[in-house]
Design a protein around this motif. Sequence first.
Motif, short mmCIF file in Angstrom:
data_model
loop_
_atom_site.label_atom_id
_atom_site.label_comp_id
_atom_site.label_asym_id
_atom_site.label_seq_id
_atom_site.Cartn_x
_atom_site.Cartn_y
_atom_site.Cartn_z
N TRP A 1 6.55 -12.34 8.64
CA TRP A 1 7.23 -12.39 9.93
C TRP A 1 7.05 -11.05 10.69
O TRP A 1 7.47 -10.01 10.22
N GLN A 2 6.37 -11.15 11.84
CA GLN A 2 6.18 -10.01 12.75
C GLN A 2 5.57 -8.78 12.07
O GLN A 2 5.84 -7.64 12.45
N ARG A 3 4.73 -9.03 11.07
CA ARG A 3 4.06 -7.90 10.38
C ARG A 3 2.57 -8.25 10.16
O ARG A 3 2.15 -8.49 9.03
N PRO A 4 1.80 -8.29 11.24
CA PRO A 4 0.38 -8.68 11.10
C PRO A 4 -0.41 -7.77 10.17
O PRO A 4 -1.27 -8.23 9.44
N GLU A 5 -0.06 -6.45 10.19
CA GLU A 5 -0.84 -5.53 9.34
C GLU A 5 -0.52 -5.76 7.85
O GLU A 5 -1.41 -5.70 7.01
N GLU A 6 0.74 -6.07 7.54
CA GLU A 6 1.12 -6.39 6.15
C GLU A 6 0.44 -7.69 5.72
O GLU A 6 0.01 -7.84 4.57
N THR A 7 0.38 -8.65 6.64
CA THR A 7 -0.27 -9.93 6.34
C THR A 7 -1.75 -9.68 6.02
O THR A 7 -2.29 -10.21 5.04
N ALA A 8 -2.39 -8.85 6.85
CA ALA A 8 -3.82 -8.56 6.66
C ALA A 8 -4.07 -7.84 5.33
O ALA A 8 -5.15 -7.97 4.74
N ASN A 9 -3.07 -7.11 4.83
CA ASN A 9 -3.22 -6.42 3.55
C ASN A 9 -3.33 -7.38 2.38
O ASN A 9 -3.91 -7.05 1.34
N VAL A 10 -2.73 -8.57 2.51
CA VAL A 10 -2.74 -9.51 1.37
C VAL A 10 -3.59 -10.75 1.60
O VAL A 10 -3.93 -11.45 0.66
N MET A 11 -3.94 -11.04 2.85
CA MET A 11 -4.76 -12.24 3.14
C MET A 11 -6.13 -11.77 3.62
O MET A 11 -6.22 -11.06 4.62
N ASP A 12 -7.19 -12.17 2.90
CA ASP A 12 -8.51 -11.72 3.33
C ASP A 12 -9.12 -12.68 4.35
O ASP A 12 -8.54 -13.71 4.69
N ALA A 13 -10.30 -12.32 4.84
CA ALA A 13 -10.94 -13.08 5.92
C ALA A 13 -11.24 -14.52 5.52
O ALA A 13 -11.32 -15.41 6.37
N GLU A 14 -11.42 -14.75 4.22
CA GLU A 14 -11.73 -16.11 3.76
C GLU A 14 -10.48 -16.93 3.46
O GLU A 14 -10.56 -18.06 2.97
N GLY A 15 -9.31 -16.33 3.70
CA GLY A 15 -8.07 -17.09 3.50
C GLY A 15 -7.48 -16.96 2.10
O GLY A 15 -6.53 -17.67 1.76
N TRP A 16 -8.03 -16.07 1.28
CA TRP A 16 -7.47 -15.85 -0.07
C TRP A 16 -6.25 -14.94 0.01
O TRP A 16 -6.29 -13.90 0.66
N LEU A 17 -5.18 -15.33 -0.68
CA LEU A 17 -4.00 -14.47 -0.82
C LEU A 17 -4.20 -13.60 -2.06
O LEU A 17 -4.38 -14.13 -3.17
N HIS A 18 -4.17 -12.29 -1.88
CA HIS A 18 -4.32 -11.35 -3.01
C HIS A 18 -2.94 -11.09 -3.59
O HIS A 18 -2.06 -10.58 -2.89
N THR A 19 -2.74 -11.43 -4.87
CA THR A 19 -1.39 -11.43 -5.44
C THR A 19 -0.93 -10.07 -5.97
O THR A 19 0.26 -9.84 -6.14
N GLY A 20 -1.89 -9.16 -6.27
CA GLY A 20 -1.50 -7.89 -6.90
C GLY A 20 -1.33 -8.04 -8.40
O GLY A 20 -0.98 -7.09 -9.10
#
Length: 563
Positions: free
Chosen positions: A422-441
Amino acid sequence: MSQDRPWFKSYPQGVPHEVDMDEYRSIVSVFDTAVSKFSDRPAFSNFGKSLTYSDIEVQSRHFASYLLGELKLKKGDRVAIMMPNCLQYPIAIFGILRAGLTVVNVNPMYTARELKHQLIDSGASALLVVDNFGHTVQEVVASTPLKQVITTGLGDLLGFPKGALINFVLKYVKKLVPDYDIPGAIRFKDTLTLGRMHKLPEIDIDSEDIAFLQYTGGTTGVSKGAMLTHRNMVANMQQSGVWVGNGLDFGNEVIITALPLYHIFALTANGLVFMKLGGLNHLISNPRDMPGFVKELQKTRFTAITGVNTLFNGLLNTPGFDQVDFSNLKMTLGGGMAVQRAVAEKWKKVTGVTLVEAYGLTETSPAACINPMDLKDYNGAIGLPIPSTDVCLKDDAGVTITTLGEVGELCIKGPQVMKGYWQRPEETANVMDAEGWLHTGDMAKMDEKGFFYIVDRKKDMILVSGFNVYPNEVEDVIAGMEGVLEVAAIGVPDEKSGEAVKVFVVKKDPALTAEQVKAYCRENLTGYKQPKTVEFRADLPKTNVGKILRKELRDPSPPAEVA
């Protein structure tokens, strides 16, 4: 790896590779279907009082009508709920969703600072809070966007005299309800009365509308709201439903809901999946009262239970648990944190039912992998990717790993993956890559049958003389020791090796010594994995759901407050 999907060959019989995403447009249509099929069946029970599907329908309609008719909230507005498990919870959730609004789940154990952040960040217009936590709301209400605070007592929906008695005991005997004063606050029961005077309009709810702002990441920095749409939640309900629903009896299941419904695991697995099945959610308001919890289990013919490792471990170590009647129990699902082998094996021995481990995240609504429900024994895996879900492992450069057994970061793709933060595009970009994969850590590996194994959190990994040490492995070994109740492992700075392993142990046997722990580790762990330091504690810091907070153990100053 995602192309050949080796996990399909290990799928249990009858589980499809894909789920029907278009059967329901929203959570509300799932709810409406369940009400029409199971209207007279009990849906939720708490403190001996049950509400049927029809009861929840009527009361949630009144609450929805109040929010729209009296508060004049508009589609997409946010409404926060700050309560433990109680009968008001499902009424509020389905009321908010039926009104076309977004639910903001708030951990009731939050400090004033944490609560203020979440209310401001989400822009919540209204808050429903149970009296026990009214004093926290009082501290921050003036500096938030809240237009209305709605208050309720834990006993308010339990009928007379039981409800009044419970409210009295909580306030005057157990002293669990500090005095508070919130000007303009209204009682929950009064909102239902006011709601009756308004007709609920037809609300067009789209599958891409945000159903829940589910806050996460409080342990790793500022708490962020994962935007979970109706499509995300319905998809995960369908995915988990076809997986766990095999062999379950529609309309007759009773699931113990001890994890709070404000936590994504219980919300989806118990609240939604078992609603679709026409089951009864038996709500436990205070699972930390283990003796009371066990008494409740002794009175209930339950068929399923979900929990986290610390909850199962707590039950197994509570007198009377082995006297519970497990003859109806078909399913035990563990998630939220790693299930330890010692706990899983003891659970099977006492209950006769395998503790099946699942894996998910708030960002995946939550389920991504689940072990087969017909698993004979604990296998140490988080399971197989569930239908319509892709999983791969990536190295630090973001390249997909194709070598079997190699460790990489677990990445997930599927209809259950959140819209973003929510309202954090840069945080979203940190975990979602260009191909749509969510990086879990989370660091994981896969075997030839498609089962995934979590090795550890990327940031919890301990580096000893260049060797990776995963705290989960160390904890798993020590948890198998006779005299140990709980254990957590962290890395601490070390002049020789860069980092060294330190363990915190809660004793089950008061006579247990640090040397005994170290000797046991020498037998079971290679040199660099063995703890250099053993510290005994009366208890370990945990989140309200029971996850151990390694972060607080790493902080050398004593924690000011442990939620």
